[in-house]
Design a protein around this motif. Structure first.
Motif, PDB file in Angstrom:
ATOM      1  N   ASP A 187      -0.488  -2.200 -11.060  1.00  0.00           N
ATOM      2  CA  ASP A 187      -0.171  -3.620 -11.226  1.00  0.00           C
ATOM      3  C   ASP A 187      -0.169  -4.305  -9.858  1.00  0.00           C
ATOM      4  O   ASP A 187      -0.300  -3.653  -8.821  1.00  0.00           O
ATOM      5  CB  ASP A 187       1.184  -3.807 -11.937  1.00  0.00           C
ATOM      6  CG  ASP A 187       2.300  -3.009 -11.290  1.00  0.00           C
ATOM      7  OD1 ASP A 187       2.343  -2.934 -10.036  1.00  0.00           O
ATOM      8  OD2 ASP A 187       3.137  -2.456 -12.018  1.00  0.00           O
ATOM      9  N   ASP A 188      -0.020  -5.624  -9.884  1.00  0.00           N
ATOM     10  CA  ASP A 188      -0.038  -6.396  -8.635  1.00  0.00           C
ATOM     11  C   ASP A 188       1.144  -6.060  -7.731  1.00  0.00           C
ATOM     12  O   ASP A 188       1.033  -6.095  -6.506  1.00  0.00           O
ATOM     13  CB  ASP A 188      -0.044  -7.899  -8.945  1.00  0.00           C
ATOM     14  CG  ASP A 188      -1.363  -8.361  -9.544  1.00  0.00           C
ATOM     15  OD1 ASP A 188      -2.387  -7.671  -9.333  1.00  0.00           O
ATOM     16  OD2 ASP A 188      -1.374  -9.405 -10.220  1.00  0.00           O
ATOM     17  N   GLN A 189       2.299  -5.745  -8.330  1.00  0.00           N
ATOM     18  CA  GLN A 189       3.475  -5.419  -7.536  1.00  0.00           C
ATOM     19  C   GLN A 189       3.230  -4.182  -6.676  1.00  0.00           C
ATOM     20  O   GLN A 189       3.642  -4.117  -5.509  1.00  0.00           O
ATOM     21  CB  GLN A 189       4.693  -5.199  -8.449  1.00  0.00           C
ATOM     22  CG  GLN A 189       5.236  -6.465  -9.086  1.00  0.00           C
ATOM     23  CD  GLN A 189       4.443  -6.915 -10.314  1.00  0.00           C
ATOM     24  OE1 GLN A 189       3.472  -6.289 -10.715  1.00  0.00           O
ATOM     25  NE2 GLN A 189       4.857  -8.018 -10.915  1.00  0.00           N
ATOM     26  N   SER A 190       2.532  -3.186  -7.238  1.00  0.00           N
ATOM     27  CA  SER A 190       2.222  -1.968  -6.481  1.00  0.00           C
ATOM     28  C   SER A 190       1.259  -2.277  -5.340  1.00  0.00           C
ATOM     29  O   SER A 190       1.393  -1.735  -4.232  1.00  0.00           O
ATOM     30  CB  SER A 190       1.610  -0.916  -7.415  1.00  0.00           C
ATOM     31  OG  SER A 190       2.496  -0.590  -8.460  1.00  0.00           O
ATOM     32  N   ALA A 191       0.292  -3.159  -5.592  1.00  0.00           N
ATOM     33  CA  ALA A 191      -0.648  -3.547  -4.539  1.00  0.00           C
ATOM     34  C   ALA A 191       0.082  -4.303  -3.430  1.00  0.00           C
ATOM     35  O   ALA A 191      -0.197  -4.104  -2.234  1.00  0.00           O
ATOM     36  CB  ALA A 191      -1.765  -4.408  -5.134  1.00  0.00           C
ATOM     37  N   PHE A 192       1.028  -5.166  -3.815  1.00  0.00           N
ATOM     38  CA  PHE A 192       1.796  -5.920  -2.823  1.00  0.00           C
ATOM     39  C   PHE A 192       2.616  -4.971  -1.946  1.00  0.00           C
ATOM     40  O   PHE A 192       2.677  -5.133  -0.722  1.00  0.00           O
ATOM     41  CB  PHE A 192       2.715  -6.916  -3.534  1.00  0.00           C
ATOM     42  CG  PHE A 192       3.529  -7.767  -2.611  1.00  0.00           C
ATOM     43  CD1 PHE A 192       2.923  -8.632  -1.717  1.00  0.00           C
ATOM     44  CD2 PHE A 192       4.919  -7.711  -2.623  1.00  0.00           C
ATOM     45  CE1 PHE A 192       3.668  -9.414  -0.840  1.00  0.00           C
ATOM     46  CE2 PHE A 192       5.674  -8.487  -1.761  1.00  0.00           C
ATOM     47  CZ  PHE A 192       5.049  -9.342  -0.871  1.00  0.00           C
ATOM     48  N   ALA A 193       3.221  -3.952  -2.567  1.00  0.00           N
ATOM     49  CA  ALA A 193       3.991  -2.963  -1.798  1.00  0.00           C
ATOM     50  C   ALA A 193       3.084  -2.208  -0.828  1.00  0.00           C
ATOM     51  O   ALA A 193       3.483  -1.922   0.315  1.00  0.00           O
ATOM     52  CB  ALA A 193       4.674  -1.985  -2.750  1.00  0.00           C
ATOM     53  N   ALA A 194       1.855  -1.909  -1.241  1.00  0.00           N
ATOM     54  CA  ALA A 194       0.912  -1.215  -0.367  1.00  0.00           C
ATOM     55  C   ALA A 194       0.508  -2.094   0.811  1.00  0.00           C
ATOM     56  O   ALA A 194       0.324  -1.595   1.931  1.00  0.00           O
ATOM     57  CB  ALA A 194      -0.322  -0.810  -1.163  1.00  0.00           C
ATOM     58  N   LEU A 195       0.399  -3.406   0.586  1.00  0.00           N
ATOM     59  CA  LEU A 195       0.082  -4.326   1.674  1.00  0.00           C
ATOM     60  C   LEU A 195       1.207  -4.338   2.704  1.00  0.00           C
ATOM     61  O   LEU A 195       0.966  -4.273   3.915  1.00  0.00           O
ATOM     62  CB  LEU A 195      -0.135  -5.743   1.103  1.00  0.00           C
ATOM     63  CG  LEU A 195      -0.390  -6.857   2.123  1.00  0.00           C
ATOM     64  CD1 LEU A 195      -1.707  -6.621   2.869  1.00  0.00           C
ATOM     65  CD2 LEU A 195      -0.408  -8.222   1.432  1.00  0.00           C
ATOM     66  N   LEU A 196       2.448  -4.402   2.248  1.00  0.00           N
ATOM     67  CA  LEU A 196       3.596  -4.406   3.156  1.00  0.00           C
ATOM     68  C   LEU A 196       3.719  -3.091   3.913  1.00  0.00           C
ATOM     69  O   LEU A 196       4.229  -3.056   5.039  1.00  0.00           O
ATOM     70  CB  LEU A 196       4.885  -4.693   2.377  1.00  0.00           C
ATOM     71  CG  LEU A 196       5.000  -6.091   1.755  1.00  0.00           C
ATOM     72  CD1 LEU A 196       6.306  -6.230   0.983  1.00  0.00           C
ATOM     73  CD2 LEU A 196       4.887  -7.179   2.806  1.00  0.00           C
ATOM     74  N   ALA A 197       3.261  -1.998   3.295  1.00  0.00           N
ATOM     75  CA  ALA A 197       3.345  -0.679   3.926  1.00  0.00           C
ATOM     76  C   ALA A 197       2.123  -0.362   4.793  1.00  0.00           C
ATOM     77  O   ALA A 197       1.980   0.749   5.294  1.00  0.00           O
ATOM     78  CB  ALA A 197       3.487   0.389   2.847  1.00  0.00           C
ATOM     79  N   ASP A 198       1.226  -1.330   4.955  1.00  0.00           N
ATOM     80  CA  ASP A 198       0.020  -1.190   5.778  1.00  0.00           C
ATOM     81  C   ASP A 198      -0.933  -0.120   5.251  1.00  0.00           C
ATOM     82  O   ASP A 198      -1.669   0.506   6.002  1.00  0.00           O
ATOM     83  CB  ASP A 198       0.390  -0.884   7.231  1.00  0.00           C
ATOM     84  CG  ASP A 198      -0.794  -1.090   8.181  1.00  0.00           C
ATOM     85  OD1 ASP A 198      -1.620  -1.982   7.895  1.00  0.00           O
ATOM     86  OD2 ASP A 198      -0.905  -0.350   9.177  1.00  0.00           O
ATOM     87  N   ARG A 199      -0.951   0.062   3.926  1.00  0.00           N
ATOM     88  CA  ARG A 199      -1.909   0.976   3.325  1.00  0.00           C
ATOM     89  C   ARG A 199      -3.191   0.231   2.920  1.00  0.00           C
ATOM     90  O   ARG A 199      -4.229   0.838   2.684  1.00  0.00           O
ATOM     91  CB  ARG A 199      -1.288   1.666   2.101  1.00  0.00           C
ATOM     92  CG  ARG A 199      -0.240   2.702   2.499  1.00  0.00           C
ATOM     93  CD  ARG A 199       0.653   3.149   1.368  1.00  0.00           C
ATOM     94  NE  ARG A 199      -0.041   3.297   0.105  1.00  0.00           N
ATOM     95  CZ  ARG A 199       0.517   3.026  -1.082  1.00  0.00           C
ATOM     96  NH1 ARG A 199       1.753   2.549  -1.149  1.00  0.00           N
ATOM     97  NH2 ARG A 199      -0.166   3.201  -2.194  1.00  0.00           N
ATOM     98  N   ILE A 200      -3.103  -1.088   2.807  1.00  0.00           N
ATOM     99  CA  ILE A 200      -4.256  -1.951   2.568  1.00  0.00           C
ATOM    100  C   ILE A 200      -4.108  -3.197   3.451  1.00  0.00           C
ATOM    101  O   ILE A 200      -3.031  -3.428   4.007  1.00  0.00           O
ATOM    102  CB  ILE A 200      -4.380  -2.363   1.080  1.00  0.00           C
ATOM    103  CG1 ILE A 200      -3.107  -3.059   0.601  1.00  0.00           C
ATOM    104  CG2 ILE A 200      -4.713  -1.161   0.196  1.00  0.00           C
ATOM    105  CD1 ILE A 200      -3.196  -3.618  -0.814  1.00  0.00           C
ATOM    106  N   ASP A 201      -5.179  -3.957   3.567  1.00  0.00           N
ATOM    107  CA  ASP A 201      -5.168  -5.136   4.445  1.00  0.00           C
ATOM    108  C   ASP A 201      -5.144  -6.452   3.680  1.00  0.00           C
ATOM    109  O   ASP A 201      -4.854  -7.503   4.257  1.00  0.00           O
ATOM    110  CB  ASP A 201      -6.393  -5.102   5.360  1.00  0.00           C
ATOM    111  CG  ASP A 201      -6.432  -3.844   6.197  1.00  0.00           C
ATOM    112  OD1 ASP A 201      -5.491  -3.613   6.987  1.00  0.00           O
ATOM    113  OD2 ASP A 201      -7.401  -3.060   6.051  1.00  0.00           O
ATOM    114  N   ALA A 202      -5.460  -6.409   2.382  1.00  0.00           N
ATOM    115  CA  ALA A 202      -5.457  -7.630   1.561  1.00  0.00           C
ATOM    116  C   ALA A 202      -5.352  -7.248   0.104  1.00  0.00           C
ATOM    117  O   ALA A 202      -5.677  -6.117  -0.271  1.00  0.00           O
ATOM    118  CB  ALA A 202      -6.724  -8.452   1.807  1.00  0.00           C
TER     119      ALA A 202
END
Length: 202
Positions: A187-202
């Motif tokens: 879900d989007d929440q998991s993607a947002f958490a990955a962005l904050l954790a620097d696992r993705i850039d956008a």
């Protein structure tokens, strides 16, 4: 959102016809003699079960554990005037929405789902109630200067995250972002958490 009575009535009919047509296409697991059109059952019982993905702002569970958001609020405004006393919202993973509809666990989906040819092979949609485009979410200040899918596609150091099964992820791949730089999340929440954790850039 304000809707006049005639507009609400027309929209109600479209939604109920779409619900009925969807389950008619999908088929009931009962003999034809016992089958009751979903539209008639919903109106007779005054009850409907709606599947939503836990995905703000479309449909999500608030702090009081109530389903809220654009789609649940719209459903209540549209179906309330028809006399439906009970609208049950079931929060499901995005990937489980259509399978739950096909297996008759829910009566309809209200979750900001884009109309695509692939989905139209499985279900029938009501008339569109909203139109949106893609957007990228980046860290404050946009430190990596990302403004488009093209920027990500051309910079091999950049990684994108998206929701599994979403049209946004499909559009990203069509824009040239390779699969090995596109992480898909539940879900989007998991993607947002990955962005904050620097696992993705956008």
């Amino acid at each position: 959102m304000e809707m006049n009575t005639k507009a609400v009535s027309r929209f109600c009919r479209r939604i109920l016809l779409a619900i009925g047509a969807t389950l008619l296409v999908c088929g009931f697991n009962m003999p034809p003699a016992n089958a009751e059109p979903i539209k008639d059952r919903v109106l007779n019982e005054g009850r409907i079960t709606i599947g939503v993905g836990n995905n703000a702002p479309w449909g999500f569970v608030d702090g009081s554990q109530n389903a809220t958001g654009i789609q649940p609020d719209l459903i209540r405004a549209v179906l309330g005037p028809l006399g439906l006393k009970k609208i049950d919202f079931v929060v499901l993973d995005w990937g489980a929405l259509i399978p739950s509809l096909l297996s008759n666990k829910i009566d309809a989906i209200a979750s900001g789902m884009a109309i695509t040819p692939q989905r139209c092979q499985q279900v029938i949609f009501s008339s569109p109630d909203i139109a949106v485009g893609d957007a990228l979410l980046v860290l404050k200040g946009n430190p990596k200067n990302i403004h488009s899918y093209k920027d990500i596609a051309e910079n091999t150091a950049l990684r994108l995250g998206g929701a599994r099964g979403s049209t946004n992820s499909e559009n990203a791949m069509k824009a040239g972002i390779p699969k090995d730089r596109l992480q898909l999340f539940q879900d989007d929440q998991s993607a947002f958490a990955a962005l904050l954790a620097d696992r993705i850039d956008a």
